[in-house]
Write a protein that holds these residues in place. Structure first.
Motif, mmCIF file in Angstrom:
data_model
loop_
_atom_site.group_PDB
_atom_site.id
_atom_site.type_symbol
_atom_site.label_atom_id
_atom_site.label_comp_id
_atom_site.label_asym_id
_atom_site.label_seq_id
_atom_site.Cartn_x
_atom_site.Cartn_y
_atom_site.Cartn_z
ATOM 1 N N LEU A 289 0.770 -1.186 0.055
ATOM 2 C CA LEU A 289 -0.021 0.074 -0.023
ATOM 3 C C LEU A 289 0.938 1.357 0.033
ATOM 4 O O LEU A 289 1.517 1.518 1.118
ATOM 5 C CB LEU A 289 -0.720 0.184 1.302
ATOM 6 N N PRO A 290 0.948 2.024 -1.083
ATOM 7 C CA PRO A 290 1.590 3.320 -1.100
ATOM 8 C C PRO A 290 1.216 4.112 0.042
ATOM 9 O O PRO A 290 0.273 4.543 0.426
ATOM 10 C CB PRO A 290 1.388 3.863 -2.279
ATOM 11 N N ASP A 291 2.349 4.623 0.800
ATOM 12 C CA ASP A 291 1.877 5.588 1.852
ATOM 13 C C ASP A 291 2.617 6.719 2.006
ATOM 14 O O ASP A 291 4.058 6.780 1.899
ATOM 15 C CB ASP A 291 2.389 4.811 3.189
ATOM 16 N N THR A 292 1.769 7.961 1.479
ATOM 17 C CA THR A 292 2.627 9.016 1.593
ATOM 18 C C THR A 292 2.153 10.019 2.558
ATOM 19 O O THR A 292 2.061 11.321 2.473
ATOM 20 C CB THR A 292 2.246 9.629 0.130
ATOM 21 N N GLY A 293 1.459 9.453 3.688
ATOM 22 C CA GLY A 293 1.151 10.359 4.648
ATOM 23 C C GLY A 293 1.948 11.164 5.585
ATOM 24 O O GLY A 293 2.322 12.411 5.584
ATOM 25 N N TYR A 294 2.712 10.433 6.274
ATOM 26 C CA TYR A 294 3.894 11.204 7.280
ATOM 27 C C TYR A 294 5.009 11.729 6.176
ATOM 28 O O TYR A 294 5.375 10.791 5.555
ATOM 29 C CB TYR A 294 4.088 10.081 8.325
ATOM 30 N N THR A 295 5.182 12.734 6.311
ATOM 31 C CA THR A 295 6.269 13.481 5.392
ATOM 32 C C THR A 295 7.334 14.222 6.128
ATOM 33 O O THR A 295 7.031 14.999 7.085
ATOM 34 C CB THR A 295 5.509 14.365 4.712
ATOM 35 N N ILE A 296 8.837 13.851 5.686
ATOM 36 C CA ILE A 296 10.012 14.621 6.362
ATOM 37 C C ILE A 296 10.333 15.299 5.041
ATOM 38 O O ILE A 296 10.814 14.850 3.932
ATOM 39 C CB ILE A 296 10.758 13.674 6.851
ATOM 40 N N ILE A 297 10.446 16.672 5.322
ATOM 41 C CA ILE A 297 11.176 17.477 4.307
ATOM 42 C C ILE A 297 12.569 18.336 4.874
ATOM 43 O O ILE A 297 12.409 18.717 6.150
ATOM 44 C CB ILE A 297 10.427 18.575 3.635
ATOM 45 N N ASP B 208 2.913 2.635 -9.146
ATOM 46 C CA ASP B 208 2.655 3.506 -7.677
ATOM 47 C C ASP B 208 3.921 3.989 -7.450
ATOM 48 O O ASP B 208 3.921 5.108 -6.726
ATOM 49 C CB ASP B 208 2.321 2.329 -6.566
ATOM 50 N N CYS B 209 5.058 3.124 -7.671
ATOM 51 C CA CYS B 209 6.283 3.891 -7.271
ATOM 52 C C CYS B 209 6.657 5.365 -8.101
ATOM 53 O O CYS B 209 7.091 6.434 -7.515
ATOM 54 C CB CYS B 209 7.684 3.110 -7.752
ATOM 55 N N GLY B 210 6.391 5.402 -9.443
ATOM 56 C CA GLY B 210 6.369 6.455 -10.227
ATOM 57 C C GLY B 210 5.293 7.652 -9.701
ATOM 58 O O GLY B 210 5.746 8.768 -9.865
ATOM 59 N N LEU B 211 4.310 7.391 -9.144
ATOM 60 C CA LEU B 211 3.286 8.351 -8.805
ATOM 61 C C LEU B 211 3.988 8.876 -7.465
ATOM 62 O O LEU B 211 3.781 10.032 -7.267
ATOM 63 C CB LEU B 211 2.061 7.646 -8.514
ATOM 64 N N CYS B 212 4.538 7.938 -6.589
ATOM 65 C CA CYS B 212 4.671 8.430 -5.211
ATOM 66 C C CYS B 212 6.111 9.243 -5.428
ATOM 67 O O CYS B 212 6.064 10.359 -4.637
ATOM 68 C CB CYS B 212 5.302 7.108 -4.606
ATOM 69 N N VAL B 213 6.947 9.057 -6.434
ATOM 70 C CA VAL B 213 8.210 9.850 -6.342
ATOM 71 C C VAL B 213 7.646 11.178 -7.059
ATOM 72 O O VAL B 213 8.299 12.163 -6.722
ATOM 73 C CB VAL B 213 9.421 9.136 -7.112
ATOM 74 N N ALA B 214 6.680 11.104 -8.070
ATOM 75 C CA ALA B 214 6.272 12.299 -8.541
ATOM 76 C C ALA B 214 5.607 13.229 -7.444
ATOM 77 O O ALA B 214 5.592 14.335 -7.706
ATOM 78 C CB ALA B 214 5.132 11.950 -9.610
ATOM 79 N N GLN B 215 4.732 12.647 -6.785
ATOM 80 C CA GLN B 215 4.275 13.359 -5.709
ATOM 81 C C GLN B 215 5.374 14.116 -4.636
ATOM 82 O O GLN B 215 5.133 15.278 -4.097
ATOM 83 C CB GLN B 215 3.292 12.483 -4.760
#
Length: 265
Positions: A128-136, A200-207
């Motif tokens: 499951l792609p997880d882009t919730g918790y984000t570190i910048i 999903d990898c491509g979409l995740c990195v694009a996000q």
């Protein structure tokens, strides 16, 4: 026989040329959540970590599960595909030790390094792609020609995102671009955990790439890290193989000064 002074010079030169292992053992960030008190859950976590270390150290990627019902735990560990095998072993071992100590008594734990990533959870997150918790992480230095640099960086990272979504990339995209105004090379990288699909990898990195201009415009370096992927660019070499004229070894995870922002904690 070489003089003592010459030997010291040679040793110093060898040390400077050697790959810097601090990227393998210094964490970028850690996340711990979901307090629990059950001994069986802790036993499941220990079993998962014990299983992940040898498997991921050998294959650069592993998943593991342990326990049943409310005490079930799912885990994942992965090294970045370009790093030396010895650094993968160091990084995975350090990650398991850190999670076992820092996140003890918590059922959702994640740790990010430059060279690897590890997590476990009492919910099945695998696939499951997880882009919730984000570190910048934002380099505090601005580019010398910010508008032109920003244009070159955006083109570079668009290529990184596109490459990450191709099956041939294996979830690891590396690109470079020459910034003509100062003859500086910009290094860009994107990588994903191997449990998610190529699409999903491509979409995740694009996000992740899409977040860069929101926080890092005109900055000489930036990283956006999710739990399923990350994107990063710098003006120094930080991935392998490294062009010898740029220093001969991938730079430390802490080269330069960075500001840290956490979203959706």
């Amino acid at each position: 026989m070489a003089s003592p002074v010459l030997l010291l010079v040679l040793l110093a030169a060898a040390a400077a040329a050697a790959p810097q292992l601090c990227s393998a053992v210094d964490p970028v960030s850690t996340y711990c959540a979901k307090n629990f008190t059950g001994a069986q859950t802790q036993a499941s976590i220990s079993q998962v970590l014990s299983a992940l270390v040898p498997r991921a150290s050998a294959d650069y990627y592993a998943t593991a599960t342990a326990g049943r019902g409310d005490s079930a735990i799912w885990g994942l560990a992965q090294c970045r595909g370009d790093i030396p095998a010895s650094d993968c072993v160091l990084c995975i071992s350090a990650a398991a030790r850190a999670l076992a100590s820092t996140c003890r008594g918590q059922a959702d734990a994640r740790i990010w390094y430059d060279y690897c990533f590890m997590r476990y959870d009492d919910t099945d997150f695998l696939g499951l792609p997880d882009t919730g918790y984000t570190i910048i992480l934002i380099n505090t230095m601005n580019a010398s020609d910010p508008v032109a640099f920003d244009r070159a960086e955006r083109k570079l990272m668009a290529r990184v995102a596109a490459e990450a979504g191709e099956a041939a990339s294996g979830g690891l995209a590396r690109e470079t671009a020459r910034f003509d105004a100062t003859s500086t090379t910009i290094y860009g990288l994107g990588w994903c955990t191997r449990d998610i699909t190529t699409a999903d990898c491509g979409l995740c990195v694009a996000q992740a790439v899409a977040e860069l201009p929101n926080y890092c415009r005109f900055r000489r370096g930036c990283r956006v890290l999710y739990s399923s992927c990350m994107a990063r660019y710098e003006t120094y070499p930080f991935f392998f193989p490294v062009d010898g004229k740029d220093g001969g070894a991938a730079a430390s995870s802490h080269a330069g000064e960075y500001e840290k922002i956490v979203l959706n904690p």
